[in-house]
Design an enzyme around this catalytic site. Sequence first.
Site, PDB file in Angstrom:
ATOM      1  N   ARG A  84      -5.609  -6.991 -10.750  1.00 21.91           N
ATOM      2  CA  ARG A  84      -5.007  -6.830 -11.762  1.00 21.91           C
ATOM      3  C   ARG A  84      -5.415  -7.785 -12.682  1.00 21.91           C
ATOM      4  NH1 ARG A  84      -0.591  -2.939 -10.386  1.00 21.91           N
ATOM      5  NH2 ARG A  84       0.652  -2.544 -12.108  1.00 21.91           N
ATOM      6  N   ARG A 143      10.035   9.952 -14.370  1.00 23.12           N
ATOM      7  CA  ARG A 143      10.006   9.490 -12.898  1.00 23.12           C
ATOM      8  C   ARG A 143      11.269   8.658 -12.602  1.00 23.12           C
ATOM      9  NH1 ARG A 143       5.384   5.917 -10.170  1.00 23.12           N
ATOM     10  NH2 ARG A 143       6.052   4.594 -11.505  1.00 23.12           N
ATOM     11  N   ARG A 160       5.158  -3.551 -19.256  1.00 25.33           N
ATOM     12  CA  ARG A 160       4.169  -3.269 -18.231  1.00 25.33           C
ATOM     13  C   ARG A 160       2.796  -2.907 -18.882  1.00 25.33           C
ATOM     14  NH1 ARG A 160       7.156   0.877 -14.476  1.00 25.33           N
ATOM     15  NH2 ARG A 160       5.382   1.071 -13.564  1.00 25.33           N
ATOM     16  N   LYS A 218      -2.520   6.805 -10.475  1.00 25.01           N
ATOM     17  CA  LYS A 218      -3.091   6.087  -9.453  1.00 25.01           C
ATOM     18  C   LYS A 218      -2.595   6.362  -8.114  1.00 25.01           C
ATOM     19  CE  LYS A 218      -2.349   1.778 -11.118  1.00 25.01           C
ATOM     20  NZ  LYS A 218      -1.695   2.127 -12.151  1.00 25.01           N
ATOM     21  N   ARG A 270      13.086   3.405  -8.767  1.00 22.98           N
ATOM     22  CA  ARG A 270      12.213   2.237  -9.232  1.00 22.98           C
ATOM     23  C   ARG A 270      12.934   1.635 -10.426  1.00 22.98           C
ATOM     24  NH1 ARG A 270       5.826   2.586  -9.027  1.00 22.98           N
ATOM     25  NH2 ARG A 270       6.286   0.787 -10.506  1.00 22.98           N
TER      26      ARG A 270
HETATM   27  P1  AP5 Z   1       1.649   7.636 -10.422  1.00 25.98           P
HETATM   28  O1  AP5 Z   1       0.763   8.331  -9.632  1.00 25.98           O
HETATM   29  O2  AP5 Z   1       2.841   6.756  -9.686  1.00 25.98           O
HETATM   30  O3  AP5 Z   1       0.807   6.648 -11.507  1.00 25.98           O
HETATM   31  P2  AP5 Z   1       0.523   5.065 -11.011  1.00 25.98           P
HETATM   32  O4  AP5 Z   1      -0.622   4.827 -12.075  1.00 25.98           O
HETATM   33  O5  AP5 Z   1       0.295   4.824  -9.659  1.00 25.98           O
HETATM   34  O6  AP5 Z   1       1.840   4.484 -11.761  1.00 25.98           O
HETATM   35  P3  AP5 Z   1       2.711   3.351 -11.030  1.00 25.98           P
HETATM   36  O7  AP5 Z   1       3.762   3.135 -11.874  1.00 25.98           O
HETATM   37  O8  AP5 Z   1       2.996   3.323  -9.816  1.00 25.98           O
HETATM   38  O9  AP5 Z   1       1.727   1.981 -11.607  1.00 25.98           O
HETATM   39  P4  AP5 Z   1       2.005   0.637 -11.863  1.00 25.98           P
HETATM   40  O10 AP5 Z   1       0.685   0.122 -11.907  1.00 25.98           O
HETATM   41  O11 AP5 Z   1       3.062   0.399 -13.065  1.00 25.98           O
HETATM   42  O12 AP5 Z   1       2.799   0.132 -10.397  1.00 25.98           O
HETATM   43  P5  AP5 Z   1       2.606  -0.683  -9.285  1.00 25.98           P
HETATM   44  O13 AP5 Z   1       3.337  -0.087  -8.248  1.00 25.98           O
HETATM   45  O14 AP5 Z   1       1.283  -1.100  -9.045  1.00 25.98           O
HETATM   46  O15 AP5 Z   1       2.174   8.703 -11.374  1.00 25.98           O
HETATM   47  C1  AP5 Z   1       3.352   8.138 -12.300  1.00 25.98           C
HETATM   48  C2  AP5 Z   1       4.203   9.313 -12.572  1.00 25.98           C
HETATM   49  O16 AP5 Z   1       3.526  10.400 -13.345  1.00 25.98           O
HETATM   50  C3  AP5 Z   1       4.664   9.860 -11.301  1.00 25.98           C
HETATM   51  O17 AP5 Z   1       6.008  10.720 -11.743  1.00 25.98           O
HETATM   52  C4  AP5 Z   1       3.748  11.463 -11.199  1.00 25.98           C
HETATM   53  O18 AP5 Z   1       4.374  12.410 -10.634  1.00 25.98           O
HETATM   54  C5  AP5 Z   1       3.390  11.561 -12.668  1.00 25.98           C
HETATM   55  N1  AP5 Z   1       1.912  12.102 -12.747  1.00 25.98           N
HETATM   56  C6  AP5 Z   1       0.931  11.853 -11.913  1.00 25.98           C
HETATM   57  N2  AP5 Z   1      -0.150  12.502 -12.340  1.00 25.98           N
HETATM   58  C7  AP5 Z   1       0.231  13.536 -13.463  1.00 25.98           C
HETATM   59  C8  AP5 Z   1      -0.315  14.293 -14.045  1.00 25.98           C
HETATM   60  N3  AP5 Z   1      -1.913  14.837 -13.918  1.00 25.98           N
HETATM   61  N4  AP5 Z   1       0.313  14.959 -14.999  1.00 25.98           N
HETATM   62  C9  AP5 Z   1       1.678  14.843 -15.266  1.00 25.98           C
HETATM   63  N5  AP5 Z   1       2.276  13.955 -14.474  1.00 25.98           N
HETATM   64  C10 AP5 Z   1       1.648  13.142 -13.615  1.00 25.98           C
HETATM   65  O19 AP5 Z   1       3.018  -2.103  -9.871  1.00 25.98           O
HETATM   66  C11 AP5 Z   1       4.746  -2.255 -10.079  1.00 25.98           C
HETATM   67  C12 AP5 Z   1       4.537  -3.878 -10.302  1.00 25.98           C
HETATM   68  O20 AP5 Z   1       4.301  -4.415  -9.052  1.00 25.98           O
HETATM   69  C13 AP5 Z   1       3.754  -4.556 -11.356  1.00 25.98           C
HETATM   70  O21 AP5 Z   1       4.454  -4.142 -12.582  1.00 25.98           O
HETATM   71  C14 AP5 Z   1       3.826  -5.944 -10.921  1.00 25.98           C
HETATM   72  O22 AP5 Z   1       5.057  -6.510 -11.131  1.00 25.98           O
HETATM   73  C15 AP5 Z   1       3.617  -5.869  -9.451  1.00 25.98           C
HETATM   74  N6  AP5 Z   1       2.270  -5.667  -9.022  1.00 25.98           N
HETATM   75  C16 AP5 Z   1       1.713  -4.680  -8.449  1.00 25.98           C
HETATM   76  N7  AP5 Z   1       0.370  -4.988  -7.998  1.00 25.98           N
HETATM   77  C17 AP5 Z   1       0.067  -6.291  -8.517  1.00 25.98           C
HETATM   78  C18 AP5 Z   1      -0.945  -7.109  -8.494  1.00 25.98           C
HETATM   79  N8  AP5 Z   1      -1.952  -6.823  -8.106  1.00 25.98           N
HETATM   80  N9  AP5 Z   1      -0.660  -8.212  -9.209  1.00 25.98           N
HETATM   81  C19 AP5 Z   1       0.259  -8.692  -9.786  1.00 25.98           C
HETATM   82  N10 AP5 Z   1       1.529  -7.946  -9.807  1.00 25.98           N
HETATM   83  C20 AP5 Z   1       1.423  -6.655  -9.264  1.00 25.98           C
END
Ligand code: AP5
Length: 202
Positions: free
Chosen positions: A99, A138, A156, A24, A144
């Site tokens: 979410r 990552r 997660r 994402k 992180r």
């Molecule tokens: P990346 O692009 O970062 O993927 P992502 O889907 O954004 O993954 P995140 O880990 O950031 O998602 P998340 O939903 O867990 O985290 P968030 O910050 O929202 O890619 C991941 C890796 O893969 C990178 O190294 C990238 O380079 C690699 N990659 C990308 N594309 C690729 C490809 N095609 N091929 C190979 N490799 C690739 O949430 C974190 C925490 O915050 C949650 O657990 C929760 O506690 C809290 N939180 C956030 N939002 C909310 C909400 N709305 N409600 C409640 N809690 C929340």
Amino acid sequence: MPETNNRSKLMFNIILFGPPGSGKGTQSEKLIEKYGLKHLSTGDLLRTEIAAQTPLGIEAKAIMDKGILVPDDVVVGMIKNALEKNKGVNGFLFDGFPRTEAQAIALDNLLQENNTEIGVVLALEVSEEELIKRLLNRGLTSGRSDDTNEAVIKARIEEYHKKTTVVADHYNKSAKVLHVKGEGSVEEIFAALSAAIDERKK
Ligand code: AP5
């Protein structure tokens, strides 16, 4: 009618949806540039609070380190502030929000108050094995804390299945969800997402 109301009718808002590690954040960076959208990532907003060591950030970090979701009212409040601060943009790209069903309902209401709505929900599909591989990889360099431990990564993903998949059902009621394969090169996935957006914008 105030001018802002007419303008917001023209906004195109996107939700980029998918499990942790589905790409994402990676795809958001490219999509906001191509379509001139404002990127709103609740994960990034929370990490900004953590870096600034605000009371909200300290509380959120303890929750995020367990791999579970922070309370709905906290993230909805952050999104509400961000919408107020960014009036007049072409549209928003929501990443990692909503979410839960409660967050989806809150977002629908906030957008309606701004005379706009979600145009499309793009759901990235990636196997669990690939998600774990990407996040552990990552975690070697990102700093992180929720990426370094496989048990937290699995928590997660479990939280996503338990609370977040229902968000797709919520938007499916109005046929807004398009599924896109999230495996392959970043450029291939970006092309597929762009094609889906262009189709919906017609
Ligand atoms: P990346 O692009 O970062 O993927 P992502 O889907 O954004 O993954 P995140 O880990 O950031 O998602 P998340 O939903 O867990 O985290 P968030 O910050 O929202 O890619 C991941 C890796 O893969 C990178 O190294 C990238 O380079 C690699 N990659 C990308 N594309 C690729 C490809 N095609 N091929 C190979 N490799 C690739 O949430 C974190 C925490 O915050 C949650 O657990 C929760 O506690 C809290 N939180 C956030 N939002 C909310 C909400 N709305 N409600 C409640 N809690 C929340």
